[in-house]
Design an enzyme around this catalytic site. Structure first.
Site, PDB file in Angstrom:
ATOM      1  N   LYS A  30      45.999  50.702  45.559  1.00 50.26           N
ATOM      2  CA  LYS A  30      47.076  49.636  45.178  1.00 50.26           C
ATOM      3  C   LYS A  30      48.110  50.272  44.337  1.00 50.26           C
ATOM      4  O   LYS A  30      49.024  49.472  43.791  1.00 50.26           O
ATOM      5  CB  LYS A  30      46.333  48.704  44.139  1.00 50.26           C
ATOM      6  CG  LYS A  30      44.997  48.015  45.088  1.00 50.26           C
ATOM      7  CD  LYS A  30      44.464  46.635  44.091  1.00 50.26           C
ATOM      8  CE  LYS A  30      43.356  46.221  44.629  1.00 50.26           C
ATOM      9  NZ  LYS A  30      43.547  45.263  45.794  1.00 50.26           N
ATOM     10  N   GLN A  68      44.478  45.801  39.017  1.00 55.84           N
ATOM     11  CA  GLN A  68      45.846  45.139  39.176  1.00 55.84           C
ATOM     12  C   GLN A  68      46.803  45.608  38.305  1.00 55.84           C
ATOM     13  O   GLN A  68      47.967  45.504  38.600  1.00 55.84           O
ATOM     14  CB  GLN A  68      45.887  43.589  39.459  1.00 55.84           C
ATOM     15  CG  GLN A  68      45.242  43.112  40.527  1.00 55.84           C
ATOM     16  CD  GLN A  68      45.674  43.172  41.814  1.00 55.84           C
ATOM     17  OE1 GLN A  68      47.021  43.388  42.122  1.00 55.84           O
ATOM     18  NE2 GLN A  68      45.076  42.945  42.796  1.00 55.84           N
ATOM     19  N   HIS A 103      38.050  38.851  39.714  1.00 53.56           N
ATOM     20  CA  HIS A 103      37.710  39.262  41.078  1.00 53.56           C
ATOM     21  C   HIS A 103      36.286  39.308  41.210  1.00 53.56           C
ATOM     22  O   HIS A 103      35.568  39.985  40.474  1.00 53.56           O
ATOM     23  CB  HIS A 103      38.588  40.583  41.436  1.00 53.56           C
ATOM     24  CG  HIS A 103      38.488  41.149  42.762  1.00 53.56           C
ATOM     25  ND1 HIS A 103      37.523  41.645  43.567  1.00 53.56           N
ATOM     26  CD2 HIS A 103      39.516  40.730  43.860  1.00 53.56           C
ATOM     27  CE1 HIS A 103      37.815  41.827  44.759  1.00 53.56           C
ATOM     28  NE2 HIS A 103      39.012  41.389  45.030  1.00 53.56           N
ATOM     29  N   ASP A 122      38.737  45.811  34.015  1.00 54.07           N
ATOM     30  CA  ASP A 122      39.121  45.863  35.610  1.00 54.07           C
ATOM     31  C   ASP A 122      40.711  46.243  35.640  1.00 54.07           C
ATOM     32  O   ASP A 122      41.478  45.251  35.180  1.00 54.07           O
ATOM     33  CB  ASP A 122      38.732  44.727  36.356  1.00 54.07           C
ATOM     34  CG  ASP A 122      39.022  44.842  37.860  1.00 54.07           C
ATOM     35  OD1 ASP A 122      39.764  45.671  38.194  1.00 54.07           O
ATOM     36  OD2 ASP A 122      38.888  43.750  38.360  1.00 54.07           O
ATOM     37  N   CYS A 156      39.262  36.690  46.932  1.00 54.22           N
ATOM     38  CA  CYS A 156      38.024  37.142  46.198  1.00 54.22           C
ATOM     39  C   CYS A 156      37.808  36.795  44.901  1.00 54.22           C
ATOM     40  O   CYS A 156      37.453  37.401  43.717  1.00 54.22           O
ATOM     41  CB  CYS A 156      37.883  38.721  46.251  1.00 54.22           C
ATOM     42  SG  CYS A 156      38.148  39.316  47.950  1.00 54.22           S
TER      43      CYS A 156
HETATM   44  N1  7TS Z   1      39.592  43.741  40.754  1.00 51.53           N
HETATM   45  C1  7TS Z   1      40.538  43.115  41.027  1.00 51.53           C
HETATM   46  C2  7TS Z   1      41.515  42.479  39.887  1.00 51.53           C
HETATM   47  C3  7TS Z   1      41.357  43.116  42.446  1.00 51.53           C
HETATM   48  O1  7TS Z   1      42.494  42.396  42.476  1.00 51.53           O
HETATM   49  C4  7TS Z   1      40.588  43.781  43.378  1.00 51.53           C
HETATM   50  C5  7TS Z   1      41.364  43.821  44.811  1.00 51.53           C
HETATM   51  C6  7TS Z   1      39.558  44.719  43.024  1.00 51.53           C
HETATM   52  C7  7TS Z   1      39.084  44.506  41.939  1.00 51.53           C
HETATM   53  C8  7TS Z   1      38.857  45.421  44.167  1.00 51.53           C
HETATM   54  O2  7TS Z   1      39.614  46.426  44.427  1.00 51.53           O
HETATM   55  P1  7TS Z   1      39.157  47.192  45.725  1.00 51.53           P
HETATM   56  O3  7TS Z   1      39.983  48.164  45.899  1.00 51.53           O
HETATM   57  O4  7TS Z   1      37.769  47.820  45.280  1.00 51.53           O
HETATM   58  O5  7TS Z   1      39.082  46.546  46.856  1.00 51.53           O
HETATM   59  N2  7TS Z   1      42.016  42.779  45.045  1.00 51.53           N
HETATM   60  C9  7TS Z   1      42.450  42.448  46.343  1.00 51.53           C
HETATM   61  C10 7TS Z   1      43.240  41.556  46.474  1.00 51.53           C
HETATM   62  O6  7TS Z   1      43.798  40.424  45.601  1.00 51.53           O
HETATM   63  N3  7TS Z   1      43.594  41.141  47.697  1.00 51.53           N
HETATM   64  O7  7TS Z   1      42.897  42.049  48.643  1.00 51.53           O
HETATM   65  C11 7TS Z   1      42.172  43.021  47.602  1.00 51.53           C
END
Ligand code: 7TS
Length: 414
Positions: free
Chosen positions: A232, A209, A130, A206, A372
């Protein structure tokens, strides 16, 4: 119906759904089929009630005042820290830092490692990252004159381990995702961490997910940093966590400077607070951190292995049924045991946004776009995909609705 809920480890989905007020709402006159869980999950009433309870009964700032409200707020806030520690089996509460989201957590991890990276040294990431776990490293590499090595993803959506091993030689950092938000691939975090440590690299994992879907254990994986996002995993928006090994956090510089992250300030010098507060400058997102605790309780009560089994069953059926839809290409591993129930796909030449719009009219919420993960999109040779992602309140009826919806898309657009 595709299947009845008949297996021993199936969750009681009807009961779970009754805890999520939003799942009762109708969208364009249809039942809401929420399949955008990789972007954010819905919240159970326990989380919504905890937010209301804090604001109604003990709204107060933390770590400063001695009055009762402040004591209650501080206790609840620190109580969530202890729950996060248990949830990911970290060695101590001091290793859990509250952030705004996983992105901020990954940026703090990057900031903690920056000074140890010298010109010409290697930072290793993968093609399936990501942007939140790619751009910080790309920019550090540029600033420090270091080399960004990007490990290939195989045609089957897995990290190419031989490429990883060769790129890891003498690397300073390995940053990778435990679960891809596009391919659904579940990486063997423990094994890859061990390989990186053998080369002396710091490992940044990371978990944005993975932590909502599989049981994660810091003491087993042994990574140096781990990032997650509460929103999430049934929790509120605006809260993330960074786990970091205590010694690394103690030796790293703070991220933001100001109130609450200091012990003493004098005209010419400042003493930082102890970890984790050294990394929590300013008034924290108190309400949302507090309301993250019932989300963790909810997942713990369900049991992460029960949740994973439920998603595995859906994943297996989804792969079989989706492959019967004409011209539908699913990305990521074909073996359900290697992946999560997140399905990025393209349907012939139909644009991903058109698919999402037609499904929306049917009450089905999915995401379309590059997710992303543009480096991965380039690798796949597509500008965008549609993506349906399942969670504990999704069942075969949702999968059936998705497949019917896709047949409708084909009918309307072909
Ligand atoms: N890493 C991964 C693997 C992710 O899927 C996401 C967000 C992030 C980091 C960042 O998370 P955040 O809470 O800081 O935004 N992924 C997604 C997605 O797949 N669709 O919307 C956000």
């Amino acid at each position: 119906m595709l299947k009845t809920r008949d297996t021993s480890h199936s969750l009681n989905v009807d009961k779970i759904r009754s805890d999520f007020p939003i799942l009762k709402r109708r969208v364009h006159g249809k039942r809401l089929v929420y399949l955008d869980n990789a972007a954010t999950t819905q919240k159970p009433k326990q989380v919504i009630d905890a937010l209301s309870d804090y604001y109604s009964n003990y709204n107060s700032n933390i770590h400063r005042s001695v009055h009762l409200l402040a004591e209650e707020a501080t206790e609840a806030f620190e109580g969530t820290r202890s729950k996060v520690q248990q949830f990911i089996n970290a060695g101590s509460q001091e290793e859990i830092i509250f952030t705004r989201n996983a992105t901020e957590a990954l940026n703090i991890a990057a900031s903690c490692t920056t000074s140890s990276i010298k010109p010409g040294e290697k930072i290793v990431v993968t093609e399936m990252e990501h942007h939140s776990n790619f751009v910080p490293w790309q920019q550090i590499a540029k600033r420090r004159g270091a080399r960004l090595e990007i490990v290939s993803v195989t045609d089957d959506g897995e990290i190419d381990e031989s490429d990883l091993e060769s790129k890891l030689a003498d690397a300073k950092v390995l940053a990778f995702t435990q679960m891809s938000n596009v391919l659904g691939t579940i990486n063997d975090a423990k094994k890859l961490t061990k390989l990186a440590h053998e080369q002396g690299a710091v490992v940044v994992l990371d978990g944005a997910q993975s932590s909502p879907h599989i049981s994660v254990d810091m003491r087993v994986i042994d990574c140096d940093y781990f990032a997650l996002s509460a929103h999430k995993m049934l929790g509120p928006t605006g809260v993330g966590c960074l786990y970091g090994k205590r010694e690394l956090l103690e030796n790293a510089p703070p991220f933001l400077l100001g109130g609450d992250m200091i012990k003493e300030v004098h005209r010419d010098e400042t003493k930082w607070n102890d970890v984790p507060w050294k990394f929590e400058a300013g008034t924290s997102n108190i309400a949302d951190v507090i309301a993250f605790a019932p989300a963790l309780d909810y997942l713990t009560k369900i049991g992460m292995s029960n949740l994973q089994n439920h998603e595995q069953e859906i994943c297996k059926t989804a792969l079989e049924e989706l492959s019967k839809v004409d011209d539908l290409e699913i990305y990521g591993p074909k073996d359900p045991s290697r992946r999560a129930a997140v399905f990025a796909f393209n349907l012939g030449k139909i644009h991903a946004h058109d698919i999402a719009s037609i499904l929306d009219a049917e009450g089905i919420a999915i995401r379309s776009g590059h997710h992303c993960a543009q480096v991965l999109m380039e690798k796949l040779g597509v500008p965008a995909t549609s993506r349906a992602s399942f969670y504990l309140y999704n069942d075969y009826d949702d999968l059936e609705a998705l497949i019917d919806g896709l047949r409708k898309v084909i009918e309307v657009l072909n």
